[in-house]
Design a protein around this motif. Structure first.
Motif, PDB file in Angstrom:
ATOM      1  N   SER A 243      -5.277  37.980   9.608  1.00 25.41           N
ATOM      2  CA  SER A 243      -4.155  37.173   9.601  1.00 25.41           C
ATOM      3  C   SER A 243      -3.307  36.712   8.846  1.00 25.41           C
ATOM      4  O   SER A 243      -2.153  36.345   8.791  1.00 25.41           O
ATOM      5  CB  SER A 243      -5.581  36.230   9.345  1.00 25.41           C
ATOM      6  OG  SER A 243      -6.358  36.221  10.467  1.00 25.41           O
ATOM      7  N   LEU A 244      -3.469  36.839   7.207  1.00 24.13           N
ATOM      8  CA  LEU A 244      -2.924  36.765   6.198  1.00 24.13           C
ATOM      9  C   LEU A 244      -1.403  37.751   6.572  1.00 24.13           C
ATOM     10  O   LEU A 244      -0.419  37.010   6.199  1.00 24.13           O
ATOM     11  CB  LEU A 244      -3.673  36.860   4.829  1.00 24.13           C
ATOM     12  CG  LEU A 244      -2.788  36.800   3.583  1.00 24.13           C
ATOM     13  CD1 LEU A 244      -3.596  36.547   2.815  1.00 24.13           C
ATOM     14  CD2 LEU A 244      -1.685  37.796   3.596  1.00 24.13           C
ATOM     15  N   LEU A 245      -1.874  39.106   6.840  1.00 23.19           N
ATOM     16  CA  LEU A 245      -0.699  39.577   7.287  1.00 23.19           C
ATOM     17  C   LEU A 245       0.540  39.463   8.400  1.00 23.19           C
ATOM     18  O   LEU A 245       1.099  39.541   8.015  1.00 23.19           O
ATOM     19  CB  LEU A 245      -1.042  41.381   7.177  1.00 23.19           C
ATOM     20  CG  LEU A 245      -1.541  41.790   6.261  1.00 23.19           C
ATOM     21  CD1 LEU A 245      -2.274  43.215   7.238  1.00 23.19           C
ATOM     22  CD2 LEU A 245      -0.318  42.297   5.074  1.00 23.19           C
ATOM     23  N   ASN A 246      -1.032  39.105   9.257  1.00 30.76           N
ATOM     24  CA  ASN A 246       0.313  38.271  10.147  1.00 30.76           C
ATOM     25  C   ASN A 246       1.058  37.552  10.326  1.00 30.76           C
ATOM     26  O   ASN A 246       2.329  37.291  10.166  1.00 30.76           O
ATOM     27  CB  ASN A 246      -0.655  37.638  11.593  1.00 30.76           C
ATOM     28  CG  ASN A 246      -1.512  39.081  12.391  1.00 30.76           C
ATOM     29  OD1 ASN A 246      -0.841  40.432  12.036  1.00 30.76           O
ATOM     30  ND2 ASN A 246      -2.234  38.575  12.831  1.00 30.76           N
ATOM     31  N   ALA A 247       0.406  36.118   9.241  1.00 35.30           N
ATOM     32  CA  ALA A 247       1.789  34.816   8.717  1.00 35.30           C
ATOM     33  C   ALA A 247       2.391  34.765   7.711  1.00 35.30           C
ATOM     34  O   ALA A 247       4.188  35.035   7.795  1.00 35.30           O
ATOM     35  CB  ALA A 247       0.297  33.814   8.154  1.00 35.30           C
ATOM     36  N   LEU A 248       2.321  36.154   6.907  1.00 33.05           N
ATOM     37  CA  LEU A 248       3.504  36.759   5.890  1.00 33.05           C
ATOM     38  C   LEU A 248       4.341  37.293   6.483  1.00 33.05           C
ATOM     39  O   LEU A 248       5.402  37.230   5.534  1.00 33.05           O
ATOM     40  CB  LEU A 248       2.145  37.253   4.768  1.00 33.05           C
ATOM     41  CG  LEU A 248       3.003  37.857   3.409  1.00 33.05           C
ATOM     42  CD1 LEU A 248       3.458  37.230   2.906  1.00 33.05           C
ATOM     43  CD2 LEU A 248       2.702  38.631   2.493  1.00 33.05           C
ATOM     44  N   ILE A 273       1.530  35.859  -4.117  1.00 40.90           N
ATOM     45  CA  ILE A 273       1.279  37.064  -3.298  1.00 40.90           C
ATOM     46  C   ILE A 273       2.845  37.633  -3.534  1.00 40.90           C
ATOM     47  O   ILE A 273       4.072  37.053  -3.281  1.00 40.90           O
ATOM     48  CB  ILE A 273       1.650  36.152  -1.572  1.00 40.90           C
ATOM     49  CG1 ILE A 273       0.125  35.354  -1.387  1.00 40.90           C
ATOM     50  CG2 ILE A 273       1.830  37.447  -1.234  1.00 40.90           C
ATOM     51  CD1 ILE A 273       0.569  34.684   0.436  1.00 40.90           C
ATOM     52  N   ALA A 274       2.348  38.297  -4.074  1.00 41.56           N
ATOM     53  CA  ALA A 274       2.932  39.911  -3.958  1.00 41.56           C
ATOM     54  C   ALA A 274       2.855  40.699  -3.180  1.00 41.56           C
ATOM     55  O   ALA A 274       1.203  42.091  -3.432  1.00 41.56           O
ATOM     56  CB  ALA A 274       2.850  40.178  -5.436  1.00 41.56           C
ATOM     57  N   PHE A 275       3.844  41.670  -2.269  1.00 43.23           N
ATOM     58  CA  PHE A 275       3.777  43.110  -1.716  1.00 43.23           C
ATOM     59  C   PHE A 275       4.871  43.948  -1.522  1.00 43.23           C
ATOM     60  O   PHE A 275       5.936  43.524  -2.224  1.00 43.23           O
ATOM     61  CB  PHE A 275       3.269  42.414  -0.076  1.00 43.23           C
ATOM     62  CG  PHE A 275       4.208  41.431   0.884  1.00 43.23           C
ATOM     63  CD1 PHE A 275       5.166  42.034   1.297  1.00 43.23           C
ATOM     64  CD2 PHE A 275       4.791  40.034   0.143  1.00 43.23           C
ATOM     65  CE1 PHE A 275       6.739  41.909   1.895  1.00 43.23           C
ATOM     66  CE2 PHE A 275       5.697  39.681   0.419  1.00 43.23           C
ATOM     67  CZ  PHE A 275       6.550  40.212   1.778  1.00 43.23           C
ATOM     68  N   THR A 276       4.304  44.659  -1.088  1.00 41.71           N
ATOM     69  CA  THR A 276       5.411  45.848  -0.870  1.00 41.71           C
ATOM     70  C   THR A 276       5.084  46.319   1.018  1.00 41.71           C
ATOM     71  O   THR A 276       4.061  45.991   1.484  1.00 41.71           O
ATOM     72  CB  THR A 276       5.064  47.151  -1.340  1.00 41.71           C
ATOM     73  OG1 THR A 276       4.049  47.505  -1.539  1.00 41.71           O
ATOM     74  CG2 THR A 276       4.775  46.799  -3.240  1.00 41.71           C
ATOM     75  N   THR A 277       6.589  47.162   0.876  1.00 39.70           N
ATOM     76  CA  THR A 277       6.976  47.407   2.213  1.00 39.70           C
ATOM     77  C   THR A 277       7.125  49.175   2.185  1.00 39.70           C
ATOM     78  O   THR A 277       8.164  49.489   3.393  1.00 39.70           O
ATOM     79  CB  THR A 277       7.876  46.531   3.178  1.00 39.70           C
ATOM     80  OG1 THR A 277       9.180  46.209   2.014  1.00 39.70           O
ATOM     81  CG2 THR A 277       7.242  45.314   3.472  1.00 39.70           C
ATOM     82  N   SER A 278       6.983  49.613   1.583  1.00 41.76           N
ATOM     83  CA  SER A 278       7.244  50.932   1.053  1.00 41.76           C
ATOM     84  C   SER A 278       6.129  51.995   0.741  1.00 41.76           C
ATOM     85  O   SER A 278       5.916  51.188  -0.329  1.00 41.76           O
ATOM     86  CB  SER A 278       8.320  51.486   0.543  1.00 41.76           C
ATOM     87  OG  SER A 278       8.802  50.851  -0.610  1.00 41.76           O
ATOM     88  N   LEU A 287       6.146  35.660  -3.346  1.00 41.48           N
ATOM     89  CA  LEU A 287       6.196  34.528  -3.056  1.00 41.48           C
ATOM     90  C   LEU A 287       5.101  33.593  -3.176  1.00 41.48           C
ATOM     91  O   LEU A 287       4.055  33.913  -4.014  1.00 41.48           O
ATOM     92  CB  LEU A 287       5.869  34.559  -0.891  1.00 41.48           C
ATOM     93  CG  LEU A 287       5.493  33.157  -0.455  1.00 41.48           C
ATOM     94  CD1 LEU A 287       6.570  32.015  -0.291  1.00 41.48           C
ATOM     95  CD2 LEU A 287       4.103  32.903   0.520  1.00 41.48           C
ATOM     96  N   THR A 288       5.837  32.392  -3.424  1.00 40.23           N
ATOM     97  CA  THR A 288       5.011  31.338  -4.474  1.00 40.23           C
ATOM     98  C   THR A 288       5.009  29.930  -3.884  1.00 40.23           C
ATOM     99  O   THR A 288       6.286  29.444  -3.512  1.00 40.23           O
ATOM    100  CB  THR A 288       6.319  31.174  -6.502  1.00 40.23           C
ATOM    101  OG1 THR A 288       5.956  32.193  -7.031  1.00 40.23           O
ATOM    102  CG2 THR A 288       5.613  30.481  -6.595  1.00 40.23           C
ATOM    103  N   GLU A 303      11.422  35.310  -4.514  1.00 43.81           N
ATOM    104  CA  GLU A 303      11.824  36.038  -5.411  1.00 43.81           C
ATOM    105  C   GLU A 303      12.842  36.628  -5.047  1.00 43.81           C
ATOM    106  O   GLU A 303      13.096  37.042  -3.839  1.00 43.81           O
ATOM    107  CB  GLU A 303      10.879  36.686  -6.128  1.00 43.81           C
ATOM    108  CG  GLU A 303      11.587  37.535  -7.671  1.00 43.81           C
ATOM    109  CD  GLU A 303      10.629  38.214  -8.073  1.00 43.81           C
ATOM    110  OE1 GLU A 303       9.882  39.478  -7.949  1.00 43.81           O
ATOM    111  OE2 GLU A 303       9.931  38.461  -9.529  1.00 43.81           O
ATOM    112  N   GLY A 304      14.031  36.130  -5.380  1.00 42.99           N
ATOM    113  CA  GLY A 304      15.550  37.334  -5.504  1.00 42.99           C
ATOM    114  C   GLY A 304      16.340  36.374  -4.671  1.00 42.99           C
ATOM    115  O   GLY A 304      17.436  37.137  -3.612  1.00 42.99           O
TER     116      GLY A 304
END
Length: 343
Positions: A243-248, A273-278, A287-288, A303-304
């Protein structure tokens, strides 16, 4: 030639929907429907088109919002959508741009103030607080037009007065008043025109995830696409993770708030929340979530990316779902009722 006169009198006692009239060349008295008087009392101003502006959307390619001291934003049409030309052609919130155009098309003046704008400083129109310019655009010279922007309409907004603000079309001589709230929809802050889509990923593209609230929890996918703890313990709540991944992965802003300020509460964030996509974890995102707004939404930033946006309370609740499976409490021991035996 001498004019002819139609005299309008009083209302007959027995016919309240009629009115006495006398046409002087004939000398006789007649009755006409009372609404005839309303038509005859029409003033020139009553016949004016009270739309603030007419915009030919077929040739509209550029909208320039200029507020001296506050900023300048140029919105440009790209196919069926809009981009922010003054921000490296980044995507704009096309829905908001279309709503602005519709609002301006349907806006009515509250009154006509002056037929000839001879005293612009009186209305703050010598130095407008906001100027809107509508232009067509041609990338090359043609037989009809030169290359570049060709303005075809413009609106200048001057001083406010009560619930209204003075305005003037750049190609018209008169001054009008329009509702003051219209200016709230014409922000010169280019950050507020950004598209509402924050992330555009698929849930399965997120490889590593770190969530920090009261404590930090961190997970990573293994080669079998299964999640395991990097920081955390116990069983992983797979449903909540999904559910978190779907929303994020497809997070959308409710709206952009503009430049980040201390009032947005990022000094003491509610959630990070910090995450990587590779798979090599080199492509990272953060995301803060900060303070809550008066309408129940929450301040957020990425961020960025410049600026603060608002997310819904329901999105925040999904993003902070517990990732550790709650231990199931042991059922209380069953007790056999004690039967009192009479002596």
């Amino acid at each position: 030639d001498k004019g002819q006169t139609l005299q309008i009198g009083s209302v007959p006692e027995k016919e309240k929907d009629q009115i006495y009239v006398r046409f002087t060349p004939r000398g006789s008295v007649y009755t006409l429907p009372k609404k005839s008087e309303e038509i005859l009392n029409t003033k020139p101003a009553d016949l004016r088109d009270n739309h603030l502006v007419r915009i030919d959307t077929n040739i509209l390619d550029r909208i320039t919002i200029d507020a001296p001291g506050e900023g300048k934003t140029v919105l440009a049409r790209k196919d069926e959508n809009w981009i922010i030309a003054t921000r490296n052609n980044t995507p704009a919130d096309s829905g908001a741009v279309r709503r602005l155009i519709d609002t301006l098309q349907n806006e009515r003046v509250t009154r006509f103030v002056e037929d000839v704008a001879s005293n612009l400083p009186k209305y703050g129109l010598d130095k407008p607080q906001t100027q809107l310019t509508f232009s067509s655009f041609a990338s090359e010279n043609t037989a009809e037009t030169k290359a570049g922007e060709q303005p075809f309409a413009g609106i200048a907004f001057g001083k406010p007065e009560g619930d209204n603000v003075y305005a003037r079309l750049t190609d018209e001589p008169f001054v009008v008043a329009v509702r003051r709230g219209l200016l709230d929809q014409i922000s010169p802050d280019l950050l507020q025109w950004q598209e509402l889509s924050i992330f555009k990923f698929k849930p399965e593209q997120i490889h590593r995830l770190s969530v920090t609230a009261e404590k930090e929890l961190s997970l990573e996918r293994d080669q079998n696409n299964q999640w395991h703890w990097l920081k955390g313990s116990g069983e992983i709540n797979q449903a909540n993770v999904q559910s978190l991944l779907n929303a994020l992965s497809s997070l959308h802003a409710v709206r952009w708030l503009g430049a980040t300020t201390p009032q947005h509460g990022f000094g003491k964030p509610q959630l990070g929340i910090a995450f990587t996509t590779s798979p090599d974890n080199k492509t990272s995102h953060k995301l803060t979530i900060g303070a809550q707004n008066n309408d129940g939404t929450w301040c957020a930033r990425v961020e960025g990316r410049e600026g603060t946006f608002a997310i819904s309370n329901s999105d925040l609740n999904t993003l902070r779902l517990p990732l550790e499976a709650q231990a199931t409490a042991s059922p209380p021991p069953t007790t056999t009722p004690v039967t009192n035996v009479a002596p």
